[in-house]
Design a protein around this motif. Sequence first.
Motif, short mmCIF file in Angstrom:
data_model
loop_
_atom_site.label_atom_id
_atom_site.label_comp_id
_atom_site.label_asym_id
_atom_site.label_seq_id
_atom_site.Cartn_x
_atom_site.Cartn_y
_atom_site.Cartn_z
N UNK A 77 18.43 39.78 86.80
CA UNK A 77 18.34 40.65 85.64
C UNK A 77 18.38 42.12 86.04
N UNK A 78 19.05 42.42 87.18
CA UNK A 78 19.08 43.80 87.63
C UNK A 78 20.10 44.64 86.86
N UNK A 79 21.07 43.98 86.17
CA UNK A 79 22.07 44.72 85.41
C UNK A 79 21.53 44.97 84.01
N UNK A 80 21.57 46.20 83.61
CA UNK A 80 21.07 46.54 82.29
C UNK A 80 22.05 46.06 81.22
N UNK A 81 21.58 46.00 79.99
CA UNK A 81 22.41 45.55 78.89
C UNK A 81 23.58 46.51 78.65
N UNK A 82 23.32 47.81 78.78
CA UNK A 82 24.38 48.80 78.58
C UNK A 82 25.45 48.66 79.66
N UNK A 83 25.02 48.42 80.88
CA UNK A 83 25.97 48.27 81.99
C UNK A 83 26.80 46.98 81.78
N UNK A 84 26.16 45.93 81.30
CA UNK A 84 26.87 44.68 81.04
C UNK A 84 27.92 44.86 79.95
N UNK A 85 27.58 45.60 78.88
CA UNK A 85 28.55 45.87 77.82
C UNK A 85 29.72 46.67 78.34
N UNK A 86 29.41 47.65 79.23
CA UNK A 86 30.47 48.47 79.80
C UNK A 86 31.40 47.61 80.65
N UNK A 87 30.85 46.72 81.46
CA UNK A 87 31.68 45.85 82.28
C UNK A 87 32.53 44.92 81.41
N UNK A 88 31.94 44.40 80.34
CA UNK A 88 32.69 43.53 79.44
C UNK A 88 33.84 44.28 78.77
N UNK A 89 33.60 45.54 78.38
CA UNK A 89 34.64 46.33 77.75
C UNK A 89 35.79 46.56 78.72
N UNK A 90 35.48 46.95 79.97
CA UNK A 90 36.54 47.22 80.93
C UNK A 90 37.28 45.94 81.31
N UNK A 91 36.58 44.83 81.34
CA UNK A 91 37.26 43.56 81.63
C UNK A 91 38.22 43.21 80.49
#
Length: 107
Positions: A77-91
């Motif tokens: 759970x080291x990745x924050x929710x905002x960072x996860x959304x950003x990664x999903x958007x770029x993917x």
Amino acid sequence: MTDMLLAWAASASALIVVVLLLRWVAGRRISAGLRYGIWAVVLIRLLVPGSLALSVTIPRLPSWEPPEDPHPVRPVSSISAARQKQQNFFMMVYLSFLLMNDVLSIN
């Protein structure tokens, strides 16, 4: 024995009635080959007087439970929710770019 013979005759008669009704409803819209195939089913039913029930049983397998994992995997759970959304958007952008590239390169 008589009951089995009566059941066989009744099922064959019912199948013949169904085939005749099907021919009456469909008329000439079904091909001759299909009509012969339907009557072949009736013929097979008349030639095989008994049911085709198999007396083979499938053995039951013993119940199996997987062993406990000595090293269970815990979610990171080291990745924050905002960072996860950003990664999903770029993917999503990257995959759409690949898809568009494939579409354009087909021609």
